[in-house]
Design an enzyme around this catalytic site. Structure first.
Site, mmCIF file in Angstrom:
data_model
loop_
_atom_site.group_PDB
_atom_site.id
_atom_site.type_symbol
_atom_site.label_atom_id
_atom_site.label_comp_id
_atom_site.label_asym_id
_atom_site.label_seq_id
_atom_site.Cartn_x
_atom_site.Cartn_y
_atom_site.Cartn_z
ATOM 1 N N ALA A 55 -43.194 -9.325 -49.537
ATOM 2 C CA ALA A 55 -43.851 -7.928 -49.929
ATOM 3 C C ALA A 55 -43.086 -6.681 -49.964
ATOM 4 C CB ALA A 55 -45.163 -7.777 -49.137
ATOM 5 N N ASP A 56 -42.243 -6.745 -48.801
ATOM 6 C CA ASP A 56 -41.173 -5.624 -48.557
ATOM 7 C C ASP A 56 -40.409 -5.631 -49.714
ATOM 8 O OD1 ASP A 56 -42.359 -4.153 -46.370
ATOM 9 O OD2 ASP A 56 -41.491 -5.834 -45.025
ATOM 10 N N LEU A 57 -39.740 -6.704 -49.836
ATOM 11 C CA LEU A 57 -38.526 -6.880 -50.853
ATOM 12 C C LEU A 57 -38.933 -6.725 -52.233
ATOM 13 C CD1 LEU A 57 -36.947 -10.213 -49.209
ATOM 14 C CD2 LEU A 57 -36.108 -7.948 -49.079
#
Length: 410
Positions: A187-189
């Site tokens: 999700a961050d990436l």
């Protein structure tokens, strides 16, 4: 120092600056989503100035183990993963001096990236209106957890929470009762990747209009944005997709299969490939249960049993060779040390050597993009990279640059 032996990296000519040479990115982000976006811009040649909190710096400087380097100055490998090609300056954004330095940086930047909780930047005196008063051409990238508005915009967003909230964990695991997170903070990436390409689009529009704009994305939006066929399965077909392990829900056979002393992956994505596969392994390709892809998906348990019976006497290497001879896409499951020692990874420039002021020469996973001159087909990919910075390492040179820029202005 790096202790793992890797294959010699290929020699690729380096371009002078990269496609974003001449642009300046002000990176106010921390943790992973924003820093990954900033690193992508740096990989493309932008000057990326990372603004960190004094004393502690980015949160990821303390995320470990593993830590490497001397005991009195340990370096977190987490931080090393998302901050190459950046400079670091530590600023107390609640102080008058810190605000003044940040204002000067804003005036001279093309992109500002931030991933504070909604409202934090405004309370510091740097809301959108104030930012564009300082620099009307500034592109502002803002990344949050759940989005900037809506009933749950106030919630803090962390990767695993969003993998669950955005449905990804319900699709990942051995079955419906075994939700699993993806093995990297996806999700961050993804939100960092979406953010970087949004910022690039806004820069392109600025070339036409002369004005910067605000780009917003979130961890929630990034995961929903990659639901792909599982999303339309829900919104159009009215089905609720569920985890079903290492096999594709709509294509068969496509997944991980056991063999003697190991496992292999195959992807039989067309009827032509299915008939070739069946012929190679003594299966009856036209029998009613397996005649079409829909039949094979419907009868997947039977199909799986017959394939694994056909594979049972083959070692993985021999099986992969036989699959390749039959034209069937296949592969093995590599550990990361195997990946980084793989000739193909080195050939794609996916490892970069950098000189770190504390650790010396280290090898990092590299940028995934390559560039070529269409006239000569010569590669112009940037290969001269800098190590993730130690905290506040570039404060003096950044302030000198700001002073020089001020003096040069009419």
């Amino acid at each position: 120092m790096s202790t793992t032996a890797y294959k010699t990296l290929p020699t690729i000519p380096a371009t002078a600056a990269g496609p974003l040479g001449g642009y300046t990115v002000l990176d106010l982000t921390r943790a992973l989503a924003g820093p990954h976006a900033g690193m992508m811009m740096g990989d493309l040649g932008a000057r990326v100035i990372k603004v960190e909190s004094p004393e502690t710096g980015d949160d990821t400087r303390s995320w470990g183990p593993p830590f490497v380097g001397p005991e009195d100055n340990p370096q977190a490998t987490y931080f090393l993963s998302c901050n190459r090609n950046k400079e670091s300056i530590a600023l107390d954004l609640k102080s008058k001096e810190g605000k003044e330095t940040l204002s000067r940086l804003i005036e001279r930047s093309d992109v500002l990236m931030e991933n504070f909780r909604t409202g934090v930047l405004e309370r510091l005196g740097f809301g959108v209106e104030a930012l564009h008063e300082l620099n009307p051409r500034l592109v502002i990238l803002s990344i949050t957890g759940f989005g900037h508005d809506g009933p749950e915009s106030h919630r803090s967003g962390y990767d695993q929470i969003l993998q669950g909230e955005a449905g990804l964990m319900s699709l990942t695991g051995s079955g419906p009762d075994d939700p699993q997170r993806v093995g990297v903070p996806i999700a961050d990436l993804l939100s960092g990747m979406y953010g970087a390409y949004g910022a690039l689009a806004a820069l392109l529009e600025r070339e036409r209009t002369g004005k910067g704009q605000v780009v917003r994305t979130s961890l929630l939006a990034a995961i929903v944005g990659v639901h792909a066929f599982q999303g339309t399965r829900s919104t159009v077909a009215g089905q609720v997709p569920q985890a079903q392990g290492n096999h594709h829900p709509s294509i068969a056979p496509y997944g991980l299969f056991g063999c003697r002393n190991g496992k292999v992956q195959i992807s039989v994505g067309s009827q032509k490939l299915w008939l070739a596969f069946a012929a190679a392994f003594g299966l009856e390709g036209t029998r009613p249960e397996f005649a079409t892809n829909a039949d094979r998906v419907k009868n997947h348990s039977l199909l799986l049993a017959e394939i694994e019976a056909a594979f049972a006497h083959h070692e993985p290497a021999d099986l992969l060779a036989k699959l390749d001879a039959a034209g069937i896409p296949a592969g093995k499951v590599r550990t990361l040390d195997e990946v980084y020692a793989w000739d193909q990874v080195a050939a794609q420039g996916l490892l970069v050597d950098v000189e770190h002021p504390v650790l010396g020469k280290i090898t990092l996973p590299g940028p995934p993009l390559r560039f070529f001159d269409p006239a000569t087909e010569a590669e112009t990919t940037r290969t001269a990279h800098t190590a993730p910075p130690v905290l506040d390492a570039d404060a003096s040179s950044i302030r000198t640059w700001l002073d020089e820029e001020t003096e040069a202005r009419p």
